[in-house]
Design an enzyme around this catalytic site. Structure first.
Site, PDB file in Angstrom:
ATOM      1  CG  ASP A   1     -36.233  11.718 -17.266  1.00  0.00           C
ATOM      2  OD1 ASP A   1     -37.004  11.396 -18.185  1.00  0.00           O
ATOM      3  OD2 ASP A   1     -36.329  11.234 -16.117  1.00  0.00           O
TER       4      ASP A   1
ATOM      5  CD  GLU B   1     -39.390   6.245 -17.053  1.00  0.00           C
ATOM      6  OE1 GLU B   1     -39.902   5.161 -16.712  1.00  0.00           O
ATOM      7  OE2 GLU B   1     -38.166   6.424 -16.977  1.00  0.00           O
TER       8      GLU B   1
HETATM    9  C1  LIG Z   1     -41.131   4.466  -9.215  1.00  0.00           C
HETATM   10  S1  LIG Z   1     -41.103   4.732 -10.878  1.00  0.00           S
HETATM   11  C2  LIG Z   1     -39.486   4.377 -11.371  1.00  0.00           C
HETATM   12  C3  LIG Z   1     -39.367   4.351 -12.817  1.00  0.00           C
HETATM   13  C4  LIG Z   1     -38.129   3.685 -13.333  1.00  0.00           C
HETATM   14  N1  LIG Z   1     -38.222   3.626 -14.759  1.00  0.00           N
HETATM   15  C5  LIG Z   1     -37.223   3.146 -15.485  1.00  0.00           C
HETATM   16  O1  LIG Z   1     -36.230   2.630 -15.083  1.00  0.00           O
HETATM   17  C6  LIG Z   1     -38.014   2.316 -12.715  1.00  0.00           C
HETATM   18  O2  LIG Z   1     -37.276   2.178 -11.740  1.00  0.00           O
HETATM   19  O3  LIG Z   1     -38.628   1.359 -13.176  1.00  0.00           O
HETATM   20 ZN   LIG Z   2     -36.966   4.818 -20.062  1.00  0.00          ZN
HETATM   21 ZN   LIG Z   3     -34.769   4.189 -17.543  1.00  0.00          ZN
END
Ligand SMILES: CSCC[C@H](NC=O)C(=O)O
Ligand SMILES: [Zn+2]
Ligand SMILES: [Zn+2]
Length: 426
Positions: free
Chosen positions: A81, A147
């Site tokens: 995603d 993710e």
């Molecule tokens: C609550 S998990 C969220 C995951 C997200 N990952 C990448 O950007 C982030 O905001 O870090």
């Molecule tokens: Zn990522």
């Molecule tokens: Zn990301």
């Protein structure tokens, strides 16, 4: 046209094809992405299965069987995603994966985060197969959904599954960040997301009246206090005393208050409610109990008519209340192997860091597994989640060589690590 040129062209075309599948939230084309990955796997004769822990959210699991299946396996993880893109603010369409002929940049949402890595794993395997290499340890590749929205229905369910248990994974590779310098960045842990909403209430009244204990005043006092905290943390980074991932970051992400009217907001009414949202990131080493106290006592004190709620405390804590980090000393041979494999193909590494945001690696670390965050992008501005996200074609190709070297080293590693031995006893 030389053989190398033809190969590179085909490699880049496959990358573009993956980038063109619009897997942006809130409606990612997961099925299409899964079919694409499965077709790539077929061309490499890898075992392939689609796991659907949650309907409509397929996870593709590929396997290149090792000569010694008793040894713990290698897991190469990537998410399929991507975050949404504001089309009209991009110079290039975000899902067309145009290659700018003069710069060699490939523009697309997901070009850095992290469709590059997912396909680089596969291209590295293609090269290893062509060279006649056969792995000793089994190599798994997981292409997981969700993710970007927390990973609960993706890596979370996967890491909890019997399928995962039976894979006997010994080491996980997952995403890192681009590096503007000539050295790659690498991550051994990450901060915990605490998504906090604070709410204030107070007596409503005429907009012309000065009185105490309004919802707005109560909320603003909190915002002032949060800003002071934020500035102190940020100063540590600005002074070079702490790295980005070593301080607690707090950023206000929404503000909600006021009485709507057909032309905007009612201007002479002080509202009885006001709220604000904060994206807080807490390093693994931070004193989370004291931060919790600070929230309850200073940022949302009941004495000031305030309440608070966590929308997400996405960190996975182990039984000691700690979020796990991966060792980067001699106790973890995978670390030394990675360093060596990268330097063998003339790659350089920055000092290992705590990832400032969150990745799926936390679901594996909490199970006691070593997980390293790494995306081979040097000489590249950090554009994940930004407009005009791009990756240079040559940087992408270079990354494949890096993975070829890493996968070869990992898949050939004969020793049973201390970690593996102690896990086997359990
Ligand atoms: C609550 S998990 C969220 C995951 C997200 N990952 C990448 O950007 C982030 O905001 O870090
Ligand atoms: Zn990522
Ligand atoms: Zn990301």
């Amino acid at each position: 046209v030389s053989v190398e040129d033809r190969d590179s062209w085909a490699i880049i075309s496959r990358f573009q094809e993956y980038l063109r599948i619009n897997t942006a939230h809130p409606n990612p084309a997961y099925r299409e992405a899964a079919d694409f990955i499965a077709s790539q796997a077929k061309s490499l004769s890898l075992d392939s299965q689609i796991l659907e822990f949650v309907d409509g959210k397929p996870l593709v699991l590929l396997k290149w069987a090792g000569k010694n299946p008793a040894l713990p396996s290698i897991l190469l993880n990537s998410h399929t995603d991507v975050v949404p893109a504001e089309q009209h603010k991009w110079d290039q369409p975000p899902f067309q994966a145009n290659l700018d002929p003069s710069s060699g940049h490939i523009y697309a949402r997901g070009s850095q985060d992290m469709k590059c890595v997912g396909l680089q794993y596969l291209e590295a395997i293609r090269k290893l197969q062509a060279s006649g290499f056969r792995p000793l340890r089994t190599i798994y590749l997981s292409f997981v959904p969700d993710e970007e929205i927390g990973g609960h229905d993706g890596a979370g369910k996967f890491a909890d599954s019997d399928t995962f248990k039976n894979m006997n994974v010994g080491i996980v590779l997952d995403e890192g960040l681009a590096s503007p310098t000539e050295s790659y960045r690498v991550f051994y842990g990450e901060r915990c997301p605490w998504w906090l909403v604070i709410k204030a209430t107070g007596a409503p009244g005429h907009g012309a009246k000065l009185y105490d204990n309004t919802a707005m005043e109560n909320l603003l006092k909190s915002i002032e206090s949060i800003r002071r905290f934020r500035a102190l943390q940020f100063d540590l980074v600005k002074a070079g005393l702490k790295a980005e991932g070593e301080v607690i970051s707090v950023n206000m992400v929404f503000l909600k208050a006021g009485t709507p009217s057909p032309t905007g907001f009612v201007m002479n009414l002080q509202p009885s409610e006001a709220e604000a949202g904060f994206d807080i990131r807490v390093p693994p080493t931070a004193d989370s109990a004291s931060l919790e106290r600070r929230i309850a006592e200073e940022w949302a004190p009941a004495t000031r008519n305030m309440t608070f709620e966590f929308k997400q405390r996405g960190c996975v804590y182990d039984k000691f209340g700690m979020s796990s980090i991966t060792a980067i000393d001699s106790s973890n041979p995978w670390w030394a192997l990675l360093e060596e494999a990268i330097s063998n193909v003339n790659g350089k590494l920055e000092k290992p860091e705590i990832f400032p945001a969150s990745t799926d690696a936390r679901y594996f670390r909490v199970r006691g597994l070593p997980a390293i965050g790494f995306s081979p992008m040097a000489n590249t501005p950090i554009l994940l989640h930004d407009h005009n996200e791009f990756l240079n074609k040559n940087e992408y190709l270079q990354g494949i060589d890096i993975y070829e070297s890493i996968i070869k080293a990992y898949a050939s590693y004969i020793e049973t690590t201390k970690d593996e031995a102690s896990r086997a006893e359990l």
